[in-house]
Design a protein around this motif. Structure first.
Motif, PDB file in Angstrom:
ATOM      1  N   THR A   1      -5.483  -2.051  -0.900  1.00  0.00           N
ATOM      2  CA  THR A   1      -5.810  -0.450   0.899  1.00  0.00           C
ATOM      3  C   THR A   1      -7.051   0.327   0.023  1.00  0.00           C
ATOM      4  OG1 THR A   1      -3.740  -0.908   0.410  1.00  0.00           O
ATOM      5  CG2 THR A   1      -4.369  -2.101   2.243  1.00  0.00           C
ATOM      6  N   ASN A   2      -6.309   1.294  -0.915  1.00  0.00           N
ATOM      7  CA  ASN A   2      -6.431   2.294  -1.342  1.00  0.00           C
ATOM      8  C   ASN A   2      -8.266   2.571  -1.476  1.00  0.00           C
ATOM      9  OD1 ASN A   2      -3.777   2.468  -2.172  1.00  0.00           O
ATOM     10  ND2 ASN A   2      -4.067   2.264  -4.473  1.00  0.00           N
ATOM     11  N   THR A   3      -9.257   1.429  -1.951  1.00  0.00           N
ATOM     12  CA  THR A   3     -10.099   2.016  -1.725  1.00  0.00           C
ATOM     13  C   THR A   3     -10.801   2.011  -0.457  1.00  0.00           C
ATOM     14  OG1 THR A   3     -10.736  -0.225  -3.330  1.00  0.00           O
ATOM     15  CG2 THR A   3     -12.533   0.174  -2.257  1.00  0.00           C
ATOM     16  N   PHE A   4     -10.187   2.035   0.232  1.00  0.00           N
ATOM     17  CA  PHE A   4      -9.968   2.495   1.958  1.00  0.00           C
ATOM     18  C   PHE A   4      -9.220   3.688   2.810  1.00  0.00           C
ATOM     19  CE2 PHE A   4     -11.188  -2.102   1.191  1.00  0.00           C
ATOM     20  CZ  PHE A   4     -12.446  -2.304   1.360  1.00  0.00           C
ATOM     21  N   THR A   5      -8.304   3.926   1.866  1.00  0.00           N
ATOM     22  CA  THR A   5      -7.832   5.158   2.880  1.00  0.00           C
ATOM     23  C   THR A   5      -8.074   6.284   1.007  1.00  0.00           C
ATOM     24  OG1 THR A   5      -5.776   4.332   0.868  1.00  0.00           O
ATOM     25  CG2 THR A   5      -6.310   3.759   3.305  1.00  0.00           C
ATOM     26  N   ASP A   6      -8.438   6.224  -0.089  1.00  0.00           N
ATOM     27  CA  ASP A   6      -9.258   7.075  -0.998  1.00  0.00           C
ATOM     28  C   ASP A   6      -7.938   7.505  -1.016  1.00  0.00           C
ATOM     29  OD1 ASP A   6     -11.779   8.411  -0.921  1.00  0.00           O
ATOM     30  OD2 ASP A   6     -11.365   9.911   0.098  1.00  0.00           O
ATOM     31  N   ARG A   7      -6.998   6.973  -1.896  1.00  0.00           N
ATOM     32  CA  ARG A   7      -5.483   6.999  -2.271  1.00  0.00           C
ATOM     33  C   ARG A   7      -5.659   5.969  -3.557  1.00  0.00           C
ATOM     34  NH1 ARG A   7      -0.946   6.613   1.152  1.00  0.00           N
ATOM     35  NH2 ARG A   7      -1.530   7.482   2.388  1.00  0.00           N
ATOM     36  N   GLU A   8      -5.243   7.023  -4.446  1.00  0.00           N
ATOM     37  CA  GLU A   8      -5.037   6.186  -5.682  1.00  0.00           C
ATOM     38  C   GLU A   8      -3.583   5.525  -6.200  1.00  0.00           C
ATOM     39  OE1 GLU A   8      -6.563   5.780  -9.705  1.00  0.00           O
ATOM     40  OE2 GLU A   8      -7.729   6.664  -7.994  1.00  0.00           O
ATOM     41  N   TRP A   9      -2.369   5.594  -4.939  1.00  0.00           N
ATOM     42  CA  TRP A   9      -1.406   4.992  -5.543  1.00  0.00           C
ATOM     43  C   TRP A   9      -0.876   4.754  -3.580  1.00  0.00           C
ATOM     44  CZ3 TRP A   9       2.653   7.379  -9.012  1.00  0.00           C
ATOM     45  CH2 TRP A   9       2.934   7.139 -10.122  1.00  0.00           C
TER      46      TRP A   9
ATOM     47  N   TYR B   1       1.023   4.766  -0.513  1.00  0.00           N
ATOM     48  CA  TYR B   1       3.081   4.575  -0.311  1.00  0.00           C
ATOM     49  C   TYR B   1       3.566   3.258   0.333  1.00  0.00           C
ATOM     50  CZ  TYR B   1       7.034   6.193   1.896  1.00  0.00           C
ATOM     51  OH  TYR B   1       8.054   7.642   1.703  1.00  0.00           O
ATOM     52  N   GLY B   2       2.310   1.951   0.587  1.00  0.00           N
ATOM     53  CA  GLY B   2       3.092   0.564   0.934  1.00  0.00           C
ATOM     54  C   GLY B   2       3.244   0.318   2.406  1.00  0.00           C
ATOM     55  N   ASP B   3       3.007   0.978   3.627  1.00  0.00           N
ATOM     56  CA  ASP B   3       2.609   1.590   4.586  1.00  0.00           C
ATOM     57  C   ASP B   3       1.629   1.243   5.865  1.00  0.00           C
ATOM     58  OD1 ASP B   3       1.979   3.570   4.239  1.00  0.00           O
ATOM     59  OD2 ASP B   3       3.251   4.579   5.759  1.00  0.00           O
ATOM     60  N   GLU B   4       0.483   0.456   4.405  1.00  0.00           N
ATOM     61  CA  GLU B   4      -1.111   0.938   4.695  1.00  0.00           C
ATOM     62  C   GLU B   4      -0.909  -0.713   5.627  1.00  0.00           C
ATOM     63  OE1 GLU B   4      -0.078   1.032   1.864  1.00  0.00           O
ATOM     64  OE2 GLU B   4      -0.540   3.206   1.667  1.00  0.00           O
ATOM     65  N   ALA B   5      -1.632  -0.522   6.935  1.00  0.00           N
ATOM     66  CA  ALA B   5      -1.658  -1.956   7.636  1.00  0.00           C
ATOM     67  C   ALA B   5      -2.791  -2.471   6.446  1.00  0.00           C
ATOM     68  CB  ALA B   5      -2.570  -1.885   8.942  1.00  0.00           C
ATOM     69  N   PRO B   6      -2.806  -4.464   6.970  1.00  0.00           N
ATOM     70  CA  PRO B   6      -3.039  -5.213   6.461  1.00  0.00           C
ATOM     71  C   PRO B   6      -4.948  -4.918   6.290  1.00  0.00           C
ATOM     72  CG  PRO B   6      -1.158  -6.622   6.278  1.00  0.00           C
ATOM     73  CD  PRO B   6      -1.371  -5.211   7.108  1.00  0.00           C
TER      74      PRO B   6
ATOM     75  N   HIS C   1       0.383  -0.868  -7.095  1.00  0.00           N
ATOM     76  CA  HIS C   1       1.746  -0.607  -6.498  1.00  0.00           C
ATOM     77  C   HIS C   1       2.243  -0.505  -4.581  1.00  0.00           C
ATOM     78  CE1 HIS C   1       1.672   1.006 -10.650  1.00  0.00           C
ATOM     79  NE2 HIS C   1       1.120   1.663 -10.092  1.00  0.00           N
ATOM     80  N   ASP C   2       1.017  -0.781  -4.526  1.00  0.00           N
ATOM     81  CA  ASP C   2       0.986  -0.468  -2.726  1.00  0.00           C
ATOM     82  C   ASP C   2       2.263  -1.605  -2.278  1.00  0.00           C
ATOM     83  OD1 ASP C   2      -1.390  -2.385  -1.661  1.00  0.00           O
ATOM     84  OD2 ASP C   2      -1.798  -0.768  -3.446  1.00  0.00           O
ATOM     85  N   GLY C   3       1.826  -2.956  -2.819  1.00  0.00           N
ATOM     86  CA  GLY C   3       2.267  -4.024  -2.795  1.00  0.00           C
ATOM     87  C   GLY C   3       1.631  -5.155  -1.725  1.00  0.00           C
ATOM     88  N   PHE C   4      -0.158  -4.376  -1.185  1.00  0.00           N
ATOM     89  CA  PHE C   4      -0.987  -5.398  -0.308  1.00  0.00           C
ATOM     90  C   PHE C   4      -1.699  -6.552  -1.488  1.00  0.00           C
ATOM     91  CE2 PHE C   4      -5.323  -6.327   0.673  1.00  0.00           C
ATOM     92  CZ  PHE C   4      -4.834  -6.535   1.969  1.00  0.00           C
ATOM     93  N   CYS C   5      -1.214  -7.936  -1.284  1.00  0.00           N
ATOM     94  CA  CYS C   5      -1.563  -9.284  -2.336  1.00  0.00           C
ATOM     95  C   CYS C   5      -3.315  -9.210  -2.108  1.00  0.00           C
ATOM     96  CB  CYS C   5      -1.080 -10.142  -1.942  1.00  0.00           C
ATOM     97  SG  CYS C   5       0.642  -9.996  -2.391  1.00  0.00           S
ATOM     98  N   LEU C   6      -4.308  -9.150  -2.336  1.00  0.00           N
ATOM     99  CA  LEU C   6      -5.371  -9.318  -2.861  1.00  0.00           C
ATOM    100  C   LEU C   6      -5.798 -11.286  -2.824  1.00  0.00           C
ATOM    101  CD1 LEU C   6      -7.688  -7.327  -5.121  1.00  0.00           C
ATOM    102  CD2 LEU C   6      -6.899  -7.343  -2.755  1.00  0.00           C
TER     103      LEU C   6
END
Ligand code: FUL
Length: 499
Positions: free
Chosen positions: A56-64, A66-71, A103-108
């Protein structure tokens, strides 16, 4: 003399070679110190492979995250595993490691243990599986496939409790069971801190030495993928180099004993004196070679703002020389963009980097040289100087055990110009050479060309170009006989300072 013996050797019937033949009386040198396992030996052959950071970082422009990103945040528009893997193969990468969960927990992949995964996204109507697509593309292209599963999970409500460790292992089991042979399993040392944790939004620190019970996790990898190497700050097979800049120290020993942070402590990922990993330990009790991870861009994940800051082919070549060329491996991160492809800037650099590698290393200017050694073990053709220039890693030059100094000279039929010398030891017998010297024949005399410490899996010596018709490897004051499997010379890009 050696050449004559070699000729005799090569005309013998195959059945006599290396077993019951006339040379069998000369035994190979005894291993020196720790030696690699078969999985580590296979890993040494890979040398350069790629990392894919994608979530999800790829789409939120983040490096880490937080874990609350919607799938639903995860929505690559043109995901193309074949493009990704093909470009990496063009760059000469031998394998790919995918961040299956960061680290965000989103599984590919569609994990049975969470809904925080691709199956809950709109991407491919929830039918997509990035792990499957990348592993299939790797298999198709004959590349190795490895998995990164973040021990830290900023999404999971149970992070910090034993329940989460079971979850982590269940996910590991999925990845190591459903996606074919895995060559490397990558465990990050970054673990514990603030996060979403199912809505708790708090800081959870864990006892890094005990929380994960790493020995049990390592045993699970051994059970499910016995051919895989395990990477972490503490190995047990491959160690983190201790920096994220893509270089190993010189020398960088393959042997290493991870040290605890405090006396009496237990070294663990995220809790060890990792700074010592850059050099390793000459007297280390374990074979635990280093892997140097670095990104082609400033960040690990794709950020449009960094597309003008992709490392150039020359910079990548320098990274290779300072990692692979010091006995470590190079794990180069290439983050897929929001389409789910390798961005054209990265692609251009990678393809040219591959061209540089091939132009340099596919021509060994020493392959037709005459190789002569001051001593050959038992005068046996099996251990003759030719073994160092025949492009075979399984053959090597060795001396008698009693020898305390030795030299191997290559004489070229005409002068050659080179700026890279490649040395390798025969690794099944351990890392044997402490110090070495290289001399070149200039103006009817030997002149010092380079001097250094440690060879191991590979030592690439990168200098200003030199023109000569003779080069000599000199080993003085040796404490154990050498086993040199490669002495090659190449002409490559001009040497650069360490990046
Ligand atoms: C680090 C992580 O925190 C980074 O995000 C990245 O995955 C890097 C390879 O390892 O420890």
């Amino acid at each position: 003399m050696n050449w004559v013996r070699h000729t005799v050797f090569t005309v013998l019937p195959l059945g006599l070679i290396g077993c019951a033949g006339p040379f069998s009386a000369v035994s190979e040198p005894k291993p020196y110190g720790p030696t690699p396992t078969p999985a580590q030996l296979a890993w040494h052959d890979r040398e350069f492979y790629a990392f894919l950071h994608f979530t999800t970082n790829t789409f939120t422009d983040r490096e880490w995250g937080y874990g609350d990103e919607a799938p639903s945040v995860f929505h690559p528009t043109e995901f193309n595993a074949d493009q990704i893997v093909s470009v990496l193969q063009d760059a000469s990468a031998t394998a790919v490691i995918l961040t299956c969960k960061h680290h965000d927990g989103f599984c590919l992949w569609d994990s049975a243990y969470t809904t925080h995964d691709v199956a809950s996204s709109d991407w491919m109507d929830g039918q997509g599986d990035v792990v499957r697509a990348i592993s299939d593309a790797c298999a198709l292209h004959g590349m190795g496939f490895g998995v990164y599963l973040s021990p830290w999970d900023r999404n999971h409500p149970g992070y910090g409790t034993p329940e989460y460790v079971d979850y982590f292992r269940n996910q590991l089991r999925e990845l190591l069971t459903n996606y074919g042979p895995i060559y490397e399993v990558w465990f990050d040392g970054a673990n514990g801190g603030d996060g979403y944790y199912g809505g708790a939004r708090e800081t959870r620190l864990i006892d890094r030495e005990s929380y994960y019970n790493w020995e049990e996790t390592f045993a699970l990898v051994r059970e499910l993928q016995p051919g895989a190497v395990i990477f972490s700050d503490i190995g047990p097979d491959i160690r983190w180099i201790g920096n994220e800049s893509g270089y190993a120290a010189d020398p960088c020993w393959a042997t290493y004993d991870p040290k605890p942070l405090k006396p009496g402590g237990t070294p663990a990922p995220g809790a060890t004196k990792y700074q010592e990993a850059e050099t390793g330990h000459r007297d280390g009790s374990r074979w635990m070679p280093a892997e140097a991870d670095v990104s082609i861009r400033p960040g690990w994940f794709y950020h449009e703002s960094e597309s003008g800051r992709v490392r150039s082919p020359e910079e990548l070549f320098a990274l290779y020389m300072n990692s692979v060329g010091r006995g470590a491996s190079l794990l180069l991160n290439v983050p897929p963009d929001r389409r789910g492809m390798i961005h054209h800037e990265d692609e251009a650099s990678l393809v040219e980097f591959g061209n540089l590698l091939r132009a340099c290393f596919e021509t060994d200017l020493a392959v037709n040289a005459t190789a002569k050694a001051t001593n050959t073990r038992g005068n046996s053709p099996r251990f003759a100087a030719q073994g160092a220039i025949d492009s075979e890693r399984s053959t090597y030059w060795a001396t008698d055990d009693a020898v305390t100094s030795a030299a191997l000279t290559l004489a070229f039929s005409e002068t050659v110009t080179f700026n890279i010398v490649s040395l390798r030891e025969y690794l099944p017998l351990g890392q044997r050479v402490d110090a070495w010297n290289l001399d070149v024949w200039v103006d009817d005399a030997w002149q010092k060309y380079a001097t250094g410490t440690g060879i191991g899996s590979r030592k690439l010596i990168w200098t200003a170009p030199v023109t000569t018709d003779r080069i000599r490897l000199r080993l003085d004051d040796i404490s154990t006989c050498p086993a040199i499997s490669e002495f090659a010379v190449h002409l490559g890009p001009l040497a650069q300072a360490k990046p």
